[in-house]
Each structure stands twice: as structure tokens, then as C-alpha cells.
Design a protein around this motif. Structure first.
Motif, PDB file in Angstrom:
ATOM      1  N   UNK A 291      42.018 114.239  -0.996  1.00 40.67           N
ATOM      2  CA  UNK A 291      40.816 114.793  -1.235  1.00 40.67           C
ATOM      3  C   UNK A 291      39.970 114.559  -0.110  1.00 40.67           C
ATOM      4  N   UNK A 292      39.879 115.899   0.829  1.00 42.46           N
ATOM      5  CA  UNK A 292      39.007 115.748   2.066  1.00 42.46           C
ATOM      6  C   UNK A 292      37.303 115.758   1.715  1.00 42.46           C
TER       7      UNK A 292
ATOM      8  N   UNK B 274      28.278 123.206  -5.148  1.00 39.32           N
ATOM      9  CA  UNK B 274      29.266 121.971  -5.304  1.00 39.32           C
ATOM     10  C   UNK B 274      30.687 122.478  -4.910  1.00 39.32           C
ATOM     11  N   UNK B 275      31.436 121.783  -3.953  1.00 37.66           N
ATOM     12  CA  UNK B 275      32.710 122.335  -3.651  1.00 37.66           C
ATOM     13  C   UNK B 275      33.714 120.978  -3.342  1.00 37.66           C
ATOM     14  N   UNK B 276      34.896 121.356  -3.354  1.00 35.16           N
ATOM     15  CA  UNK B 276      35.771 120.172  -3.609  1.00 35.16           C
ATOM     16  C   UNK B 276      37.023 120.903  -2.736  1.00 35.16           C
TER      17      UNK B 276
ATOM     18  N   UNK C 200      44.589 110.387   3.126  1.00 33.07           N
ATOM     19  CA  UNK C 200      45.361 110.524   4.028  1.00 33.07           C
ATOM     20  C   UNK C 200      44.689 109.934   5.319  1.00 33.07           C
ATOM     21  N   UNK C 201      45.770 109.413   6.223  1.00 33.34           N
ATOM     22  CA  UNK C 201      45.273 109.021   7.479  1.00 33.34           C
ATOM     23  C   UNK C 201      45.110 110.082   8.388  1.00 33.34           C
ATOM     24  N   UNK C 202      44.032 110.601   9.297  1.00 30.29           N
ATOM     25  CA  UNK C 202      43.678 111.687   9.820  1.00 30.29           C
ATOM     26  C   UNK C 202      44.242 111.427  11.269  1.00 30.29           C
ATOM     27  N   UNK C 203      44.664 112.794  11.741  1.00 29.76           N
ATOM     28  CA  UNK C 203      45.480 112.854  13.111  1.00 29.76           C
ATOM     29  C   UNK C 203      44.612 113.603  13.998  1.00 29.76           C
ATOM     30  N   UNK C 204      44.038 112.947  14.788  1.00 26.65           N
ATOM     31  CA  UNK C 204      42.979 113.463  16.102  1.00 26.65           C
ATOM     32  C   UNK C 204      43.662 115.010  16.243  1.00 26.65           C
ATOM     33  N   UNK C 205      44.781 115.219  16.560  1.00 30.83           N
ATOM     34  CA  UNK C 205      45.189 116.619  17.178  1.00 30.83           C
ATOM     35  C   UNK C 205      44.967 117.620  16.274  1.00 30.83           C
TER      36      UNK C 205
END
Length: 597
Positions: A484-485, A464-466, A357-362
Motif C-alpha cells: 500500500x503506497x 479520498x484515494x488509495x 515494500x522497500x523503496x528503490x531510489x531508481x
């Protein structure tokens, strides 16, 4: 990988509708376009996307309403100036209702002029609504609403099925509001067909609003009829002292102090007595309840009209046709969902789209250190409540093991204590985050903060987390996908949590991905957190995935953000929080519910 759930005939009809919508909407909605998704049980639009609920798309009436809503919202997207609309309608609910009633037919007519095929869908939608009692014959009590809605819809768009309603509404208007106001309103509403933009509609609506306000002022200046006067007679005539005359009977008074009953026809010759038309009881002069002896006052059409006008202008409820239409669609979808839960033999076989995903600063979470600390304190014991502490001797340290001092003489200097903790049960965690359009800006921002703080806390625990977002959508790459962040063993990057809301709600797809990956891990203790607004694409699919996760030994902890329920789970199987700051309390509640056991 493409997402596809097998629902038999219903899925095929839904798929065909989505293909139709994706072909038609870009042409209808104009510059910038508007997306469409099918998820949950709620129809809504956020100005950028139309969401339609999961329903029975083989039902022709349901499909007609969905198509009608789609064309209507595309018309708004193409022809309505929302800045002007919001500025004008924010002043009073009555003006807002008038603007809505006038702007809707304008944009529908413009949509038909641009795309003639839209006329069929608007007409079919109206027929279905009338069959369901959504639009009904106008009444005196709602005559202002009805006249301002029906007249322009018929005159501007040309709905033939509304012709009778318009005639009824005009008749009631003339009887209750008078010819002067009715003619003035018609004169203004006839301008709607020539309006070229939203500002033109606002000016017409303001003129109509002022006409109604002036009529209200005139009504308030009219003298009120005194109790006991015959309003229907049109004049005030007093009889002799002690006499009363029934307005409806037309009978003549007898001697002084007598009145003739209209219904019984009897006469009472005693002075100071009168017989009630309805009860027939005699009341002696100077006795009985004064209120019981007062003649009832029947309201006139003008009084009924004044009351209807007063209620319209003072109402705090905004009349919004497309909001009412969406509620009608939601009710039909709810009935389908209720039957869907009873089982349709769903085949839960699908592939999953995974993209970055393309991050959105806000939407990138700000300071979450305090939240992460709270989560750590609350969850640490839950994650490691089954541990064993071993006391290991060493040659250096701060604490001596008393019973080992005797070994110093023999050269054993390992007399200092060290404690080692050995985990008997290892843990892995998957966090799923809803990024659907129904989340809204507030819930989405709170979900991002919560997810990042959870990931931070689990990192401190060396668990460990996802973290995976489901229902992501980007206009240049249409279609729901999973983002997937943070992957298992991957670095924690706050920017990857800057996710906005926009897509559908494929909760089942997120659960399916997490279940597949968790099933292949060696950890014995497995948890799946789900942060959502609780309205999945398919309740039945979530329920089935919930069963699959349980069979794999994965414990599910659904957390509803900004809601009171999480659909797809029974009461006691989920917790809710108003925002990120309340999630820690919700986790403590989940521990109390034994959701982690």
C-alpha cells in the motif's frame, strides 16, 4: 495472510510444481539464486526470475516443457557469463546464433554433471518438442542452422533421439557444402565438450563463423554456369548449331536441327525445330518467346549449399533455442487460457499478503506536477459532474446581491454574495498498480509516475484515494504480496512509490482487496483504476472479480501500459497508453467510452 486460489486438480499440480521448483532452483542456480513465478500467459526470464505461464499443469507435456525450461535457465544463470555473451553476440545475428547453439549444450552438460537428475528433464523436454514438430529432419534450405544445433546437442549432451537427425544433417552437409568444410566444422564443434566457460564457446563460435565466411567467399569466386548448360553432367559440351540435347534422357541427336523428346519419344525432322519435353509444342525457328525456348537450369547441390550458407550468414534473425522453447510453452498456455475463460467453476476464495515494500531510489518518480495538473483538469468534472451551487449572502465580499440592497435600511447588511458547492455524490478511488516481472523497467517507471500523479490530483480534489501495488516480490521474503503506497486518508509520500518489477501478476488479489475496502466505505461513487501490462495470472479470476466489483457499484477503469490489450476485459472496457504522458489522453478516451458512468 497467504494467497491461495482453488483450481481443483490443476491448482494442486501447480502448487506441487512451485514447491518442487522452490526446492530445486536454489541448488541449481548457484550464487545469488533465481526466483520463479507463475503468472499470465508468457514464459520469460529477466536474469533474476523465471516466469512460467498459467497453464494446465496436469498436462504432462506442458509440465515437461516447463521443467526443461527451468533447468535450462538455471544452467545459464549458474554457468553463463552474460557480459561476455552480450559483448560477443551484439556484432552480427549469425554469430549470435552460433554462440547460442554452442553455449546451450555446454551449460546443459554442466548442469547434468552437477545435478544428474537434470538429464531426465532435458531428454523428456526434447522428446515432447520432437513430438510437437518443434525439431524436425534437417533440409537443404536450413542445413547450416540444423547442423550447428543438432551436432553439439548430440555429441555434448548426448540426446539419443537426435542421432538420426545428426546423421541426416552430416550427409546433407557433405553433399551441399563439401567434405572439407564439414570436417572443419566438426573439428571445431568437438571442442565444445571441453569448453570450461562462455569465453571458450565464443572463441569456438568465432572460428566457425570465419570458416563459414571463407566458404562464402570461395563460393562467390566460383564461375556461374551459363544458362542452357547442363550442370548435372559435370562438363560443358556444345552440340551442332541448332541442336539441343536433354541431359536426363541420354538420347542421341538426329540430323542437324533436330532434337529428340525425352518424354514423348517422337522425332521431328524439320531443321530449326525442337520439341518441348513437357508440353510437346513445336516452335518454329525465329518464332515464339525466346524465354520459352530456353532449357531450364537445374541447380546443383553445390549451388543449393551456397544459397543456404548465404541466407544463414545474411539473416537478421537470431536463432535462440530457449526463446523458441518459451514460445512453444506460451502457445500451450494460451490454449489452456482460452478454455479457462469458458469456465471451470472457480472458487474465488483466498487470503491476501500485505507488506510494506522497500523503496528503490531508481524507481521513485521524479517531477510529476505537470502530469498531475493534466489529470486534475481531465478528471475533476468526471468526479463532480453532479453538484449543486448555492448562493449564500454574507456581510463582506466583492459582489453585491442586487435584490438585497433594500434590506440595508432595516439593518440587514448581508448583501454580499458567496457561492457554496455542495456535492450530491461523494467519491472514493482505489488505484491498483501491476508490479509483476513482465512489466519491465520502462513500464514500471511509467506506472509509478502515473500512480503518484493520480494520487496527487485526487488529493487536490479532496477525494479520498488509495494506491496499492500487486505482484510485489522481494528475494529475502519470497512470495507475492500487496504494497500500500498510500492508504485512504494517509499522507502522500513519493518514496513509497519507488516500486520495482519482479513478481507474479495476481490482478484478482489486488481487485479483491480493493473491492473489500471500497465496499465498506460510505461514498456513493466508487472508482477502481488498474495500471497493468494486461497479462494477469488468471483471466477467469479477473473476469469474476470484475463481475463482483460491478455488483458492488465499483466502476473499473483498466489502463494498459505499453500494450494494446488488457486481458480479462472485453474490448471497450479498457484503454491503453504507451507511457505516462499518454495516460491523460487514455483517460479522455475512457470518458468517451463512458467507463466512468
Amino acid at each position: 495472510m497467504a494467497t491461495s486460489l482453488i483450481f481443483g486438480e490443476q491448482a494442486m499440480q501447480q502448487h506441487e510444481f512451485k514447491q518442487y521448483a522452490h526446492n530445486v532452483i536454489p541448488m541449481l542456480s548457484g550464487v545469488g539464486g533465481i526466483g520463479i513465478s507463475i503468472s499470465g500467459q508468457m514464459a520469460y526470464t529477466n536474469g533474476e526470475r523465471i516466469n512460467l505461464p498459467m497453464g494446465d499443469y496436469t498436462d504432462k507435456n506442458f509440465l515437461a516443457l516447463c521443467k526443461g525450461l527451468m533447468f535450462h535457465e538455471c544452467g545459464h544463470h549458474r554457468y553463463t557469463s552474460f557480459d561476455e555473451w552480450n559483448h560477443a553476440t551484439g556484432k552480427t545475428p549469425a554469430l549470435h546464433s552460433i554462440v547460442n547453439s554452442f553455449e546451450d549444450p555446454r551449460i546443459e552438460k554442466a548442469t547434468i554433471d552437477y545435478f544428474p537428475g537434470a538429464e531426465f528433464h532435458f531428454f523428456k523436454m526434447t522428446e515432447v518438442l520432437m513430438e510437437r514438430g518443434f525439431w524436425a529432419s534437417p533440409k537443404e534450405e536450413n542445413i547450416i542452422d540444423a547442423f550447428l544445433l543438432y551436432y553439439p546437442s548430440y555429441q555434448v549432451v548426448g540426446y539419443p533421439m537426435l542421432q538420426e537427425y545428426v546423421a541426416q544433417a552430416e550427409n546433407i552437409m557433405r553433399r551441399t557444402q563439401g567434405d572439407q568444410l564439414t570436417d572443419a566444422l566438426i573439428h571445431e564443434m568437438d571442442k565444445i565438450g571441453k569448453a570450461s566457460n562462455t569465453q571458450d564457446i565464443i572463441e569456438i563460435a568465432k572460428d566457425v563463423f570465419e570458416l563459414l565466411k571463407q566458404q562464402q567467399e570461395d563460393n562467390q569466386q566460383q564461375p556461374k554456369p551459363q544458362q542452357g548448360q547442363g550442370d548435372d553432367a559435370g562438363e560443358d559440351e556444345d552440340g551442332s548449331q541448332g541442336q539441343s540435347q536433354s541431359d536426363q534422357s541420354g538420347s542421341e541427336d538426329g540430323p542437324q536441327g533436330q532434337s529428340q523428346s525425352d518424354q514423348s519419344g517422337s522425332e521431328d525432322g524439320s531443321q530449326g525445330q525442337s520439341q518441348s519435353d513437357q508440353s510437346g509444342d513445336d516452335v518454329s525457328q525465329g518464332q515464339g518467346d525466346i524465354e520459352d525456348t530456353q532449357p531450364s537450369v537445374k541447380s546443383t547441390p553445390a549451388q543449393d549449399g551456397a544459397k543456404a550458407l548465404e541466407e544463414f550468414l545474411n539473416s537478421q534473425t537470431v536463432k535462440d533455442f530457449h526463446q523458441d522453447l518459451m514460445e512453444e510453452i506460451n502457445q500451450m498456455a494460451q490454449k489452456h487460457q482460452d478454455s479457462d475463460q469458458k469456465g471451470h467453476g472457480l472458487d474465488l476464495s483466498f487470503d491476501i499478503i500485505r507488506r510494506d515494500y522497500v523503496s528503490i531510489p531508481g524507481y521513485v518518480p521524479k517531477d510529476t506536477s505537470g502530469l498531475a495538473r493534466d489529470f486534475y483538469t481531465t478528471l475533476h468534472k468526471v468526479m463532480f459532474d453532479q453538484t449543486r451551487t448555492m448562493r449564500v449572502p454574507k456581510k463582506t465580499g466583492a459582489k453585491i446581491i442586487p435584490n438585497r440592497l433594500s434590506g440595508i435600511a432595516t439593518g440587514n447588511y448581508a448583501v454580499f454574495q458567496q457561492r457554496l458547492r455542495k456535492r450530491d455524490i461523494t467519491t472514493a478511488i482505489s488505484v491498483l498498480v501491476d508490479a509483476s516481472g513482465s512489466m519491465g523497467r520502462h513500464n514500471m517507471s511509467e506506472a509509478n509516475k502515473t500512480a503518484f500523479a493520480l494520487a496527487t490530483a485526487f488529493g487536490r480534489m479532496n477525494v479520498p484515494s488509495q494506491v496499492t501495488y500487486f505482484g510485489c516480490w522481494e528475494d529475502d521474503r519470497p512470495g507475492n504480496f500487496l504494497h500500500c503506497a498510500q492508504s485512504f486518508g494517509g499522507a502522500l509520500d513519493k518514496k513509497r512509490f519507488g516500486v520495482s518489477y519482479n513478481g507474479s501478476t495476481p490482478t484478482h488479489a489486488g481487485m479483491h482487496l480493493a473491492a473489500m475496502e471500497m465496499a465498506n466505505r460510505k461514498e456513493q461513487n466508487k472508482f477502481m483504476f488498474i495500471l497493468t501490462d494486461g497479462d494477469p495470472d488468471s483471466i477467469a479470476s479477473v473476469q469474476k472479480m470484475n463481475g463482483i466489483c460491478q455488483s458492488l457499484g465499483i466502476k473499473i477503469i483498466p489502463i494498459g501500459l505499453g500494450v494494446k490489450t488488457v486481458r480479462g476485459f472485453d474490448t471497450g472496457e479498457f484503454v491503453c497508453a504507451e507511457d505516462s504522458s499518454a495516460v491523460n489522453a487514455a483517460l479522455k478516451e475512457a470518458i468517451k467510452y463512458r467507463l466512468f458512468n
